[in-house]
Design a protein around this motif. Structure first.
Motif, short mmCIF file in Angstrom:
data_model
loop_
_atom_site.label_atom_id
_atom_site.label_comp_id
_atom_site.label_asym_id
_atom_site.label_seq_id
_atom_site.Cartn_x
_atom_site.Cartn_y
_atom_site.Cartn_z
N ARG A 12 0.83 -1.20 0.00
CA ARG A 12 0.00 0.00 0.00
C ARG A 12 0.87 1.25 0.00
O ARG A 12 2.02 1.23 0.44
CB ARG A 12 -0.91 0.01 1.22
N ALA A 13 0.30 2.32 -0.49
CA ALA A 13 1.00 3.60 -0.47
C ALA A 13 1.46 3.92 0.94
O ALA A 13 0.72 3.73 1.91
CB ALA A 13 0.09 4.70 -1.00
N LYS A 86 4.87 5.26 -3.30
CA LYS A 86 3.75 5.96 -3.92
C LYS A 86 3.22 5.12 -5.08
O LYS A 86 3.98 4.33 -5.67
CB LYS A 86 4.20 7.31 -4.45
N PRO A 87 1.97 5.29 -5.46
CA PRO A 87 1.45 4.55 -6.61
C PRO A 87 2.30 4.75 -7.87
O PRO A 87 2.44 3.83 -8.68
CB PRO A 87 0.04 5.12 -6.78
N VAL A 123 2.28 -0.61 -6.13
CA VAL A 123 1.89 0.19 -4.97
C VAL A 123 0.44 0.62 -5.16
O VAL A 123 0.11 1.32 -6.12
CB VAL A 123 2.79 1.42 -4.81
N SER A 125 -3.12 2.53 -4.02
CA SER A 125 -3.48 3.80 -3.35
C SER A 125 -4.48 3.58 -2.25
O SER A 125 -5.03 2.50 -2.09
CB SER A 125 -4.03 4.78 -4.37
#
Length: 125
Positions: A12-13, A86-87, A123, A125
């Motif tokens: 996950r972010a 980050k995504p 990743v 969001s």
């Protein structure tokens, strides 16, 4: 030199991952090592590079302060610690090596001669 990357996955972010790249051969400490990444539909781009001794490191602007490259000569391994993901960090990550005994650290894809198979980092969001 043959390179084998590992450590990718889904995170996950804001999370972290640690990529590893195992190198074959007896002259690992005479290779400048680097990490690059390629997102779908985009060109491969530089992420980080490290000198023979590990004293000099270079990063792409988009990962500075979040990623850290390191090497363990005893284990012929280079690592990429990725924090605050980050995504937009989603990509296939490749480790690469310059020709042996080239001292200068490069950020150019064309300067790296040996490539690993890549490991997917996703990743959410």
């Amino acid at each position: 030199v043959q390179l084998q990357a590992s450590g990718g996955g889904l995170v996950r972010a804001g999370g972290s991952l640690r990529l590893s790249c195992a190198a074959s051969g007896r002259t690992f400490d005479r290779y400048v090592m680097g990490w690059f990444r390629q997102a779908p539909g985009k060109e491969r781009e530089f992420v980080a590079a490290i000198s023979w001794s590990g004293d000099s490191t270079y990063y792409g602007d988009y990962v500075k302060g979040r990623f850290a490259i390191s090497r363990d000569s005893a284990k012929n391994t280079v690592h990429l610690q990725m924090n605050s993901l980050k995504p937009e960090d989603t990509a296939v990550y490749y480790c690469a090596a310059r020709k042996p005994y080239y001292y200068s650290v490069s950020t150019e894809i064309s300067d790296f001669d040996s490539w690993g198979q890549g490991t997917q980092v996703t990743v959410s969001s």
